[in-house]
Enzyme design. Structure first.
Site, PDB file in Angstrom:
ATOM      1  N   CYS A  78      -2.475   8.242   4.392  1.00 18.99           N
ATOM      2  CA  CYS A  78      -2.414   7.724   3.020  1.00 18.99           C
ATOM      3  C   CYS A  78      -3.625   8.164   2.209  1.00 18.99           C
ATOM      4  O   CYS A  78      -3.516   8.422   1.010  1.00 18.99           O
ATOM      5  CB  CYS A  78      -2.325   6.206   3.037  1.00 18.99           C
ATOM      6  SG  CYS A  78      -0.818   5.574   3.806  1.00 18.99           S
ATOM      7  N   GLU A 109       0.870  -1.171   0.000  1.00 15.85           N
ATOM      8  CA  GLU A 109       0.000   0.000   0.000  1.00 15.85           C
ATOM      9  C   GLU A 109       0.907   1.221   0.000  1.00 15.85           C
ATOM     10  O   GLU A 109       1.601   1.492   0.979  1.00 15.85           O
ATOM     11  CB  GLU A 109      -0.945   0.030   1.191  1.00 15.85           C
ATOM     12  CG  GLU A 109      -1.891   1.220   1.121  1.00 15.85           C
ATOM     13  CD  GLU A 109      -2.935   1.245   2.215  1.00 15.85           C
ATOM     14  OE1 GLU A 109      -2.988   2.263   2.926  1.00 15.85           O
ATOM     15  OE2 GLU A 109      -3.671   0.264   2.363  1.00 15.85           O
TER      16      GLU A 109
END
Length: 465
Positions: free
Chosen positions: A266, A232
């Site tokens: 994120c 990720e």
């Protein structure tokens, strides 16, 4: 368990003051090899432990952590700067993830297949072996504890390398968990430890949350040896504000999405496309909220925005803002770092922004809200998709038709409608484009850290006995 061989050390700094709060070994290939060897030695016995017993170990560890939530939250805030309430939420989320995987792991069933009437055909899950976890600094315990639990409950052992910027809370959490010897090995250090860990021939799967550059390096290393990588990586998440929305409500959403944790999430909102029909009112409301947010140390209960993680990260944010303003953008709030200690940067709203600017194209990871006015909802969708990233995107709209259009058309692993945050337990998403590969959380993570074996069994008389 913790290993360390390197003589060189790294200072851990409080980003609110710039002062040293700890020191760790820089790590090296010898430390990485020692950590992998310890995890590999423990793996067979751990994999042979019944799943329910492995789950029981994790449940006990979660109970120990729950007794120290405040301690862990304060330690995490001291090393990454986020407001204490946010840190506490992250710690609690990590503990909850342990508890959830402890329940899901023993239920991670294989499948029976329909073959011939006198044979048995099965698909069974098995642990991959030794898992390397490389954890980021922005929410270290929430990420580390969840991925650790998913790996352990399925029979893997783990080498856990936290970011060298935020190792202390992870180190303390593992001490409190008191897991069996070799089941979870802590490896401290920077890339001098992380690179040989990823490249070690006895590592079977790598889980990394962090930058695109590091993720690409990990993917290349795993590709050379044909090992699994779950990544990720970066994001440049778009928010589309449609005509007809309440501008004040939309500004609340945008401010939360762009400025929470100083933009160091994120899935932070990093680009805003607002319909021209509400653009002026929305901008006015967003600027008002940005100016009202209190910036200060995370341990101050009145602080709403903490510091950036370090001087390098603040310099990157400053470069993005300065380049945008020099090319014609206008800063309506913030836009300059304050004097004094620490790595603070104020919530900054930018308008007159162009698509080609770094502040729109590259991940900023700071409290920035670049706003671009669009003439239609469709133009907002097209602009949101014009990115090399594909982590998440959000849409605020009163139109059910436009909401459904966004769900279908947005090219991102997660699409949120009428909220920039949220999601039900058990949800999972797979990043797209340069934002990563694989499922880093949710029930699907159990599949990522296991491998599937097909089994075919026939009666002995088929062999002539």
């Amino acid at each position: 368990m913790e290993v360390a061989t390197a003589e060189t050390t790294i200072d851990v700094l409080d980003p609110a003051t710039g002062e040293e709060i700890g020191r760790i070994p820089a790590g090296d290939a010898a430390a990485a090899a020692k950590a992998v060897a310890a995890a590999a030695e423990a793996q067979a016995e751990w994999a042979g432990t019944p799943a329910a017993e492995r789950a029981g170990v994790l449940k006990t560890a979660a109970r120990r952590l729950r007794q120290h939530v405040d301690e862990l939250a304060e330690l995490q805030t001291r090393e990454n700067g986020k407001p204490l309430a946010d840190s506490r939420g992250g710690v609690e989320a990590g503990i909850a993830a342990i508890e959830q995987y402890a329940e899901l792991g023993p239920l991670h069933r294989g499948r029976s297949l329909t073959g011939s009437s006198d044979a048995v055909d099965l698909m069974v899950h098995e642990p991959r072996g030794v898992a390397a976890l490389l954890v980021p600094w922005n929410d270290p315990l929430a990420i580390a504890l969840g991925q650790l639990a998913a790996c352990l409950v399925t029979g893997n052992t783990v080498v856990l390398k936290p970011s060298e910027k935020t190792p202390l809370s992870t180190q303390r959490a593992l001490d409190l968990m008191d897991l069996p010897e070799g089941v979870a090995v802590l490896l401290l250090g920077d890339a001098r430890a992380g690179r040989p860990l990823v490249e070690h021939e006895c590592v079977d799967v790598v889980l990394h949350t962090g930058s695109v550059a590091t993720g690409r390096e990990i993917a290349e290393a795993c590709g050379r040896s044909l090992r699994k990588a779950v990544l990720e990586l970066g994001g440049k998440d778009a928010l589309i504000v449609d005509a007809g929305v309440d501008p004040d409500w939309a500004a609340d959403q945008a401010a939360s999405g762009a400025f929470a944790n100083a933009g160091q999430i994120c899935t932070s909102v990093e680009r805003i496309y607002v319909h021209e029909a509400v653009a002026d009112s929305f901008l006015e409301a967003l600027v008002k909220r940005a100016r009202a947010l209190k910036v200060g140390p995370g341990l101050d209960p009145e602080s709403q925005i903490g510091p950036l993680i370090d001087a390098d990260q603040r310099a990157k944010v400053e470069r993005h803002v300065r380049a945008a303003v020099e090319s014609g953008a206008e800063s309506l709030s913030g836009g300059e770092a304050p004097d004094g200690p620490g790595f603070f940067y104020p919530p900054t709203v930018l308008t007159q922004v162009q698509e080609w600017m770094d502040v729109v194209q590259d991940e900023s990871f700071g409290p920035l809200a670049p706003v671009i006015t669009v003439g239609s909802f469709e133009a907002g969708i097209a602009a949101a998709n014009a990115s090399r990233y594909g982590l998440a995107a959000s849409v605020l709209t009163p139109s059910q038709e436009n909401a459904q259009c966004a769900v279908r058309a947005l090219e991102a692993g997660t699409v949120k409608v009428n909220s920039v945050w949220g999601g039900a337990p058990g949800g999972a998403a797979e990043p797209r484009r340069q934002s990563g590969l694989g499922f880093g959380y949710g029930p699907e993570l159990l599949d990522e850290v296991t491998t599937t074996k097909v089994v075919h069994v026939e009666p002995a008389w088929h062999s002539g006995s």
